[in-house]
Design an enzyme around this catalytic site. Structure first.
Site: not given
Ligand code: IMP
Length: 186
Positions: A47-48, A157, A169, A163, A135, A103-104
């Protein structure tokens, strides 16, 4: 400072709504130039990324179409495990289309890597990735990002679609989650 709702702690703003809009406009203009004369199919990761998608879409001058995919990333402690479940798949085929995955945030890269592999198996003409936040210091799986809103350090964040346990959100700014709450996620 982000808008404060009654009963909620003050959250420290990392990027204001104005800064976000300025960056989103720049990314949309880059996409307009790079895809000139073509149409682009935006795939929003729910949803992000919903607010980022809505804003970027309004700034694009290209012919566009939109679809949504909703994923659930299983977590191991504070980190995504790389095991992803699709809870809502795309409605339309992406075969032969110029696709931008919206992507968020990219953290470990595990979720994005899974999604890119899934989409590439469906034979798009091209696949690029736009993420609001990156990140890089948290990366486990290398991923290629074509459009990045902002690089951020290793902080959790919220706001502008992002969220914490389905909250925040609706904040117009991107804000740092206070340490006390962040430590609860581990
Ligand atoms: P990844 O698979 O570790 O890259 O995670 C990605 C997903 O983790 C994102 O699409 C977010 O839903 C969640 N996520 C990672 N870091 C944050 C953050 O700082 N705030 C909110 N959601 C996060």
């Amino acid at each position: 400072m982000a808008g404060e709702k009654s009963g909620e702690k003050k959250l420290k703003s990392l990027f204001t709504a104005e800064q976000i809009q300025q960056r989103v406009r720049q990314i949309a203009s880059e996409i307009d130039q790079q895809y000139a004369g073509r149409s682009v199919h935006l795939v929003c990761v729910l949803k992000g990324a919903c607010i980022f998608l809505a804003d970027i879409l309004r700034h694009l001058r290209l012919e566009t179409s939109v679809d949504f995919i909703c994923v659930w990333s299983y977590e191991q402690g504070a980190t995504s495990s790389g095991e992803v479940r699709i809870t809502k798949d795309l409605d339309h085929s992406i075969a032969g289309r110029d696709v931008i995955l919206v992507e968020d945030i990219v953290d470990t890269g595990l979720t994005l890597n899974y999604l890119c592999q899934l989409l590439l198996r469906r034979n798009p003409q091209s696949l690029r990735v736009a993420t609001l936040l990156d990140k890089p210091s948290r990366r486990i799986q290398p991923v290629k990002l074509d459009y990045v809103g902002f690089e951020i350090p290793d902080h959790f964040v919220v706001g502008y679609g992002l969220d914490y346990q389905q909250r925040y959100r609706n904040l117009p700014d991107i804000c740092l989650l206070p340490d006390a709450e962040e430590s609860e996620r581990v």
